[in-house]
Structure formats: structure tokens, C-alpha cells
Design a protein around this motif. Structure first.
Motif, PDB file in Angstrom:
ATOM      1  N   LYS A 174      17.700   0.497 -11.006  1.00 33.67           N
ATOM      2  CA  LYS A 174      16.332   0.003 -11.279  1.00 33.67           C
ATOM      3  C   LYS A 174      16.374  -1.542 -10.745  1.00 33.67           C
ATOM      4  CE  LYS A 174      13.885  -1.213 -15.176  1.00 33.67           C
ATOM      5  NZ  LYS A 174      13.893  -0.486 -16.812  1.00 33.67           N
ATOM      6  N   HIS A 175      18.321  -2.488 -11.090  1.00 36.12           N
ATOM      7  CA  HIS A 175      18.716  -3.731 -10.775  1.00 36.12           C
ATOM      8  C   HIS A 175      18.024  -4.200  -9.312  1.00 36.12           C
ATOM      9  CE1 HIS A 175      19.534  -7.375 -11.269  1.00 36.12           C
ATOM     10  NE2 HIS A 175      20.383  -7.304 -11.023  1.00 36.12           N
ATOM     11  N   MET A 176      18.868  -3.545  -8.626  1.00 36.88           N
ATOM     12  CA  MET A 176      18.817  -3.193  -7.299  1.00 36.88           C
ATOM     13  C   MET A 176      17.275  -3.188  -6.973  1.00 36.88           C
ATOM     14  SD  MET A 176      22.271  -0.681  -6.520  1.00 36.88           S
ATOM     15  CE  MET A 176      21.460  -0.722  -4.601  1.00 36.88           C
ATOM     16  N   TYR A 177      16.350  -2.440  -7.305  1.00 33.55           N
ATOM     17  CA  TYR A 177      15.032  -2.122  -7.083  1.00 33.55           C
ATOM     18  C   TYR A 177      14.490  -3.275  -7.450  1.00 33.55           C
ATOM     19  CZ  TYR A 177      10.582  -0.722  -6.039  1.00 33.55           C
ATOM     20  OH  TYR A 177       9.573   0.051  -6.039  1.00 33.55           O
ATOM     21  N   LEU A 178      14.154  -3.966  -8.645  1.00 33.77           N
ATOM     22  CA  LEU A 178      13.807  -5.281  -8.722  1.00 33.77           C
ATOM     23  C   LEU A 178      14.303  -5.956  -7.984  1.00 33.77           C
ATOM     24  CD1 LEU A 178      13.503  -4.861 -11.527  1.00 33.77           C
ATOM     25  CD2 LEU A 178      11.891  -4.784 -10.590  1.00 33.77           C
ATOM     26  N   HIS A 179      15.362  -6.571  -7.533  1.00 32.42           N
ATOM     27  CA  HIS A 179      15.897  -7.095  -6.245  1.00 32.42           C
ATOM     28  C   HIS A 179      15.412  -7.418  -5.567  1.00 32.42           C
ATOM     29  CE1 HIS A 179      18.637 -10.800  -5.458  1.00 32.42           C
ATOM     30  NE2 HIS A 179      19.071  -9.728  -4.470  1.00 32.42           N
ATOM     31  N   GLN A 180      15.200  -6.543  -5.141  1.00 30.83           N
ATOM     32  CA  GLN A 180      14.688  -6.156  -3.563  1.00 30.83           C
ATOM     33  C   GLN A 180      12.825  -6.497  -3.468  1.00 30.83           C
ATOM     34  OE1 GLN A 180      15.621  -1.906  -2.543  1.00 30.83           O
ATOM     35  NE2 GLN A 180      17.027  -2.804  -2.035  1.00 30.83           N
ATOM     36  N   ILE A 181      12.389  -6.568  -4.838  1.00 28.76           N
ATOM     37  CA  ILE A 181      11.083  -6.929  -4.628  1.00 28.76           C
ATOM     38  C   ILE A 181      11.862  -8.144  -4.593  1.00 28.76           C
ATOM     39  CG2 ILE A 181       8.798  -6.276  -5.878  1.00 28.76           C
ATOM     40  CD1 ILE A 181       9.727  -3.676  -6.806  1.00 28.76           C
ATOM     41  N   LYS A 182      11.799  -8.665  -5.806  1.00 30.04           N
ATOM     42  CA  LYS A 182      12.177 -10.504  -5.800  1.00 30.04           C
ATOM     43  C   LYS A 182      12.280 -10.689  -4.043  1.00 30.04           C
ATOM     44  CE  LYS A 182      13.380 -10.967 -10.313  1.00 30.04           C
ATOM     45  NZ  LYS A 182      14.844 -11.386 -10.872  1.00 30.04           N
ATOM     46  N   VAL A 234      -3.199  -9.736  -2.649  1.00 29.66           N
ATOM     47  CA  VAL A 234      -2.940  -8.751  -3.682  1.00 29.66           C
ATOM     48  C   VAL A 234      -2.672  -7.814  -3.143  1.00 29.66           C
ATOM     49  CG1 VAL A 234      -4.842  -7.253  -4.637  1.00 29.66           C
ATOM     50  CG2 VAL A 234      -5.373 -10.272  -4.047  1.00 29.66           C
ATOM     51  N   VAL A 235      -1.815  -6.587  -3.932  1.00 31.39           N
ATOM     52  CA  VAL A 235      -1.258  -5.480  -3.433  1.00 31.39           C
ATOM     53  C   VAL A 235      -1.249  -4.460  -4.532  1.00 31.39           C
ATOM     54  CG1 VAL A 235       1.005  -4.593  -2.767  1.00 31.39           C
ATOM     55  CG2 VAL A 235       0.574  -7.186  -1.788  1.00 31.39           C
ATOM     56  N   GLN A 236      -1.066  -3.361  -4.423  1.00 28.23           N
ATOM     57  CA  GLN A 236      -1.057  -2.330  -5.084  1.00 28.23           C
ATOM     58  C   GLN A 236       0.038  -1.121  -4.946  1.00 28.23           C
ATOM     59  OE1 GLN A 236      -2.686  -1.783  -8.290  1.00 28.23           O
ATOM     60  NE2 GLN A 236      -3.770  -3.764  -7.973  1.00 28.23           N
ATOM     61  N   TYR A 237       0.673  -1.010  -5.874  1.00 34.04           N
ATOM     62  CA  TYR A 237       1.464  -0.018  -5.087  1.00 34.04           C
ATOM     63  C   TYR A 237       1.604   0.900  -6.409  1.00 34.04           C
ATOM     64  CZ  TYR A 237       4.323  -3.109  -2.358  1.00 34.04           C
ATOM     65  OH  TYR A 237       4.726  -3.885  -1.300  1.00 34.04           O
ATOM     66  N   ASP A 238       1.890   1.863  -6.489  1.00 34.99           N
ATOM     67  CA  ASP A 238       1.951   3.462  -6.993  1.00 34.99           C
ATOM     68  C   ASP A 238       3.480   3.885  -7.547  1.00 34.99           C
ATOM     69  OD1 ASP A 238      -0.249   5.771  -5.201  1.00 34.99           O
ATOM     70  OD2 ASP A 238      -0.401   3.913  -7.219  1.00 34.99           O
ATOM     71  N   ILE A 239       4.183   3.479  -8.638  1.00 39.17           N
ATOM     72  CA  ILE A 239       5.879   4.248  -8.967  1.00 39.17           C
ATOM     73  C   ILE A 239       5.498   5.735  -8.768  1.00 39.17           C
ATOM     74  CG2 ILE A 239       6.649   3.677 -10.765  1.00 39.17           C
ATOM     75  CD1 ILE A 239       5.506   1.063 -11.167  1.00 39.17           C
ATOM     76  N   VAL A 240       6.629   5.822  -7.944  1.00 37.15           N
ATOM     77  CA  VAL A 240       6.489   8.104  -8.160  1.00 37.15           C
ATOM     78  C   VAL A 240       8.013   8.489  -8.579  1.00 37.15           C
ATOM     79  CG1 VAL A 240       6.108   9.749  -6.449  1.00 37.15           C
ATOM     80  CG2 VAL A 240       4.129   7.752  -7.025  1.00 37.15           C
ATOM     81  N   TRP A 241       8.279   8.835  -9.000  1.00 35.67           N
ATOM     82  CA  TRP A 241       9.530   9.868  -9.229  1.00 35.67           C
ATOM     83  C   TRP A 241       9.252  10.955  -8.867  1.00 35.67           C
ATOM     84  CZ3 TRP A 241      11.132  13.047 -13.554  1.00 35.67           C
ATOM     85  CH2 TRP A 241      12.762  13.169 -13.059  1.00 35.67           C
ATOM     86  N   ASN A 242       9.750  11.821  -8.096  1.00 35.42           N
ATOM     87  CA  ASN A 242       9.575  12.521  -8.009  1.00 35.42           C
ATOM     88  C   ASN A 242       8.409  13.210  -7.553  1.00 35.42           C
ATOM     89  OD1 ASN A 242      12.002  13.488  -7.726  1.00 35.42           O
ATOM     90  ND2 ASN A 242      12.959  14.677  -9.991  1.00 35.42           N
ATOM     91  N   LYS A 243       8.081  13.370  -7.092  1.00 36.93           N
ATOM     92  CA  LYS A 243       6.106  13.270  -7.207  1.00 36.93           C
ATOM     93  C   LYS A 243       5.342  13.002  -7.742  1.00 36.93           C
ATOM     94  CE  LYS A 243       7.537  15.951  -3.211  1.00 36.93           C
ATOM     95  NZ  LYS A 243       7.255  17.294  -2.153  1.00 36.93           N
ATOM     96  N   ILE A 244       5.717  12.906  -9.331  1.00 39.43           N
ATOM     97  CA  ILE A 244       4.771  12.513 -10.275  1.00 39.43           C
ATOM     98  C   ILE A 244       4.588  11.126 -10.147  1.00 39.43           C
ATOM     99  CG2 ILE A 244       5.216  12.692 -12.664  1.00 39.43           C
ATOM    100  CD1 ILE A 244       7.141  14.694 -12.487  1.00 39.43           C
ATOM    101  N   LEU A 245       3.252  10.639 -10.370  1.00 36.80           N
ATOM    102  CA  LEU A 245       3.199   9.569 -10.696  1.00 36.80           C
ATOM    103  C   LEU A 245       3.257   9.370 -12.036  1.00 36.80           C
ATOM    104  CD1 LEU A 245       1.427   7.037  -9.597  1.00 36.80           C
ATOM    105  CD2 LEU A 245      -0.412   7.986 -10.333  1.00 36.80           C
ATOM    106  N   LEU A 246       3.985   8.272 -12.261  1.00 35.20           N
ATOM    107  CA  LEU A 246       4.588   7.749 -13.549  1.00 35.20           C
ATOM    108  C   LEU A 246       3.326   6.071 -13.677  1.00 35.20           C
ATOM    109  CD1 LEU A 246       8.181   7.399 -13.425  1.00 35.20           C
ATOM    110  CD2 LEU A 246       6.610   9.379 -13.777  1.00 35.20           C
ATOM    111  N   GLY A 247       3.118   5.034 -12.897  1.00 32.62           N
ATOM    112  CA  GLY A 247       2.502   4.169 -12.646  1.00 32.62           C
ATOM    113  C   GLY A 247       1.825   4.116 -12.002  1.00 32.62           C
ATOM    114  N   LYS A 248       1.460   2.253 -11.573  1.00 36.83           N
ATOM    115  CA  LYS A 248       0.753   1.682 -11.482  1.00 36.83           C
ATOM    116  C   LYS A 248       1.504   0.137 -11.112  1.00 36.83           C
ATOM    117  CE  LYS A 248      -3.090   4.351  -9.777  1.00 36.83           C
ATOM    118  NZ  LYS A 248      -2.680   4.654  -7.658  1.00 36.83           N
ATOM    119  N   ILE A 249       1.459  -0.929 -10.107  1.00 32.37           N
ATOM    120  CA  ILE A 249       2.103  -2.027  -9.850  1.00 32.37           C
ATOM    121  C   ILE A 249       1.239  -2.675  -9.939  1.00 32.37           C
ATOM    122  CG2 ILE A 249       3.797  -2.295  -9.209  1.00 32.37           C
ATOM    123  CD1 ILE A 249       5.290  -4.092 -10.230  1.00 32.37           C
ATOM    124  N   GLY A 250       0.304  -4.140  -9.598  1.00 33.37           N
ATOM    125  CA  GLY A 250       0.039  -5.077  -9.042  1.00 33.37           C
ATOM    126  C   GLY A 250       0.487  -6.469  -8.910  1.00 33.37           C
TER     127      GLY A 250
END
Length: 125
Positions: free
Chosen positions: A3-11, A31-47
């Protein structure tokens, strides 16, 4: 760790976008929108919304649960900041954060003047 590595890449991507647009435009909005998906399950959205010109900036990041995961663990988060750009530095004026879950609601507000914190509030305490 992942999770930390992923957030670091986003930054890194976030600041790279700011760098590109700040050198080529007098005023920009991203303006950017992303879907947060885990194993093809939509968990949420980030904008993300970024607005800036040569003298001011505004950042908004919103997170929201969606889909099946949202039924089990609903959440909403918003981070907002604005300020001035002086000599290539981001000087904050205001920051607030809203975080809502099934069990907890939290609001944080910070205000700055001349790079000094002049107001701080957390609700609930």
C-alpha cells in the motif's frame, strides 16, 4: 508495504503532472477519476482535482466506497488544500479533511498565515 509503495507511486505521478502543466500553461485544471479494484471487485473511487496558475493552487482529493464493498464498509474522504505559489514553493493558506465511516465522522481544519499555523480544529475531539 505494498500500500505504501502504491501511494508513493501515485505521489510521483501527481507531482510530475503538476510540473509538466506548470511549465507550459498560465492556468491549468486537471481532473482525474480512478476506480479502486481488487480481484475484479470494485471497492471505491478516487478523484483528484488540481487547479493552479502562477500565483495560486487548489488541490482536492476525494475517496468514496462503491459496489459491494461499500455496503459492508461505507466510507467517504475528502482532502482539500489551497494556497499561494511563491518562488516555485507551495505556501498553504487552508487545509481541511473530512472522513466518514460507519462508526466515525471526523473533520480537521487548518489555516495558515505567513507559513505559520494560526488555526487548528478537530471535530469530534
Amino acid at each position: 508495504m505494498l500500500k505504501h509503495m502504491y501511494l508513493h507511486q501515485i505521489k510521483k505521478i501527481f507531482f510530475f503532472i503538476i510540473l509538466i502543466f506548470s511549465t507550459s500553461a498560465s492556468s491549468s485544471s486537471i481532473v482525474v477519476q480512478y476506480d479502486i479494484v481488487w480481484n475484479k471487485i470494485l471497492l471505491g473511487k478516487i478523484g483528484w482535482e488540481i487547479n493552479f496558475n502562477h500565483t495560486n493552487y487548489e488541490f482536492v482529493i476525494e475517496l468514496k466506497s462503491e459496489g459491494l464493498a461499500g455496503n459492508f464498509y461505507p466510507f467517504y474522504g475528502k482532502h482539500y488544500s489551497n494556497g499561494m505559489i511563491i518562488g516555485g514553493q507551495f505556501i498553504p493558506k487552508e487545509y481541511y479533511q473530512v472522513w466518514k465511516t460507519k462508526k466515525k465522522n471526523r473533520f480537521i481544519s487548518l489555516k495558515f498565515n505567513n507559513k505559520k499555523l494560526i488555526f487548528f480544529e478537530i471535530k469530534p475531539n
